[in-house]
Design an enzyme around this catalytic site. Structure first.
Site, PDB file in Angstrom:
ATOM      1  CG  ASP A  11     -14.587  -5.244 118.333  1.00 54.24           C
ATOM      2  OD1 ASP A  11     -14.879  -4.022 118.361  1.00 54.24           O
ATOM      3  OD2 ASP A  11     -14.668  -5.935 117.308  1.00 54.24           O
ATOM      4  CG  HIS A 242     -17.169   1.308 110.691  1.00 45.49           C
ATOM      5  ND1 HIS A 242     -18.072   1.344 109.659  1.00 45.49           N
ATOM      6  CD2 HIS A 242     -16.027   0.761 110.168  1.00 45.49           C
ATOM      7  CE1 HIS A 242     -17.523   0.828 108.565  1.00 45.49           C
ATOM      8  NE2 HIS A 242     -16.279   0.467 108.861  1.00 45.49           N
TER       9      HIS A 242
HETATM   10  O1  RIB Z   1     -18.220  -3.194 110.706  1.00 47.15           O
HETATM   11  C1  RIB Z   1     -17.489  -2.276 111.452  1.00 47.15           C
HETATM   12  C2  RIB Z   1     -17.274  -2.762 112.867  1.00 47.15           C
HETATM   13  O2  RIB Z   1     -16.494  -3.957 112.805  1.00 47.15           O
HETATM   14  C3  RIB Z   1     -16.510  -1.819 113.769  1.00 47.15           C
HETATM   15  O3  RIB Z   1     -17.028  -1.919 115.068  1.00 47.15           O
HETATM   16  C4  RIB Z   1     -15.094  -2.316 113.694  1.00 47.15           C
HETATM   17  O4  RIB Z   1     -14.361  -2.012 114.851  1.00 47.15           O
HETATM   18  C5  RIB Z   1     -15.272  -3.799 113.493  1.00 47.15           C
HETATM   19  O5  RIB Z   1     -15.362  -4.458 114.686  1.00 47.15           O
HETATM   20 CA    CA Z   2     -15.459  -2.232 116.927  1.00 46.82          CA
END
Ligand code: RIB
Ligand code: CA
Length: 317
Positions: A11, A242
């Site tokens: 995303d 992340h």
């Molecule tokens: O919680 C972190 C996630 O949420 C990551 O994938 C960031 O891009 C958001 O979508």
């Molecule tokens: Ca993400």
């Protein structure tokens, strides 16, 4: 060099952009397709960001498909512009890729690629898991067709980031996450336990900017936006890594020091636990000596400082 086929669902997203750059910079990765799902922004916008970024990274050949706009049980609610900007990439404008988006959906693309690369395709999911759940419904044999699945999502022991117990990718579509964790495939969960511990600092961002490459400059400018969101949380401009960390766990570059294989279920009820990933870590009391059979591999710690690993790899672009 022998390569491994990867399908990425994302995303895009600022940390998704770092993850895509890490993938492109990684030897042995054959990125055979990318799907976009609503999350940080609507799926259509995420697909455009993905395609434009791949073009900037010199990979306009990688096919990108738009996936689900709405989640399994409810409508997409506008995403996280306060974290990733209104356009998802910190208001940075990328040149439009000449490559059109695919006509097939992301779920259809995943099923097709799984059949084409039977037993070899590695799946990476760094957004909500809606496209993966739709693919499982399209092809119930999907778990046998793919080699494994690595997700950024959930949290086993650390607090959530969108509720006291829920991480954003799982919280956006808990029904989809529940189906993905329940399916009979080999899932590795890279959640907030480890991703909140590994950060890009201003020194990393400045080094990326100083490299002067088009991709490095664009990513460093996106990071300014991401750093501003995290500054009040971490007390200085920096950001949690992340999505790139999840990708690195799958494609290589980090050493896992704690990653027990345990059952994980997702709370998809409507109570305060909605979106929680409940990992049965009771084996902790026995040093994981009695790891359960089956279940998911839950990454809790890695050896390296991932900020340094990420920078080093991005500087090769
Ligand atoms: O919680 C972190 C996630 O949420 C990551 O994938 C960031 O891009 C958001 O979508
Ligand atoms: Ca993400």
């Amino acid at each position: 060099m022998e390569t491994t086929p990867y399908f990425l669902d994302c995303d895009t997203g600022i940390d998704d952009s770092l993850a895509i750059a890490y993938l492109v910079a990684s030897p042995g990765v054959d990125l055979v397709g990318v799907g976009a799902v609503s999350g940080n922004l609507a799926a259509a916008g995420g697909a455009r960001n993905t395609s434009d970024l791949l073009n900037l990274l010199g990979r306009p050949d990688v096919p990108v498909a738009v996936g689900a706009h709405d989640f399994l049980s409810h409508a997409f609610d506008g995403g996280a512009p306060h974290v990733h900007g209104r356009n998802g990439i910190g208001e940075v404008e990328l040149a439009a890729s000449p490559t059109p988006l695919r006509e097939e959906s992301a779920a259809e693309m995943l099923v097709r690629l799984a059949r084409e690369h039977e037993g070899r395709l590695r799946v990476l999911a760094i957004g909500p898991f809606t496209n993966l759940a739709l693919a499982l419904r399209l092809e119930p044999d999907l778990p046998r067709l793919v080699r494994d699945v690595t997700v950024m999502g959930g949290t086993a022991m650390a607090p959530g980031n969108v509720s006291p117990v829920a991480e954003a990718n799982v919280a956006n579509d808990p029904e989809a996450a529940a189906e993905v964790f329940a399916a009979a495939w080999d899932v590795t969960m890279v959640g907030l336990d480890v991703t909140m511990q590994h950060r890009f600092e201003e020194r990393h961002r400045e080094a990326l900017l100083a490299a002067g490459t088009p991709a490095g400059t664009a990513l460093a400018r996106m990071l300014e936006y991401y750093f501003a969101f995290y500054a009040p949380i971490f007390g200085r401009p920096s950001a949690a890594l992340h999505d790139p960390l999840a990708v690195a766990v799958a494609v290589g570059g980090v050493t896992l020091t704690s990653a027990p294989r345990v059952p994980v279920v997702v709370d998809a009820t409507d109570g305060p636990g909605r979106g929680q990933t409940i990992a049965d870590l009771r084996a902790l009391y026995t040093d994981f000596a009695e790891e359960r059979r089956g279940g998911s591999r839950v990454v809790l710690a890695i050896e390296e400082d991932f900020g340094d690993v990420l920078l080093e790899r991005l500087l090769t672009l």
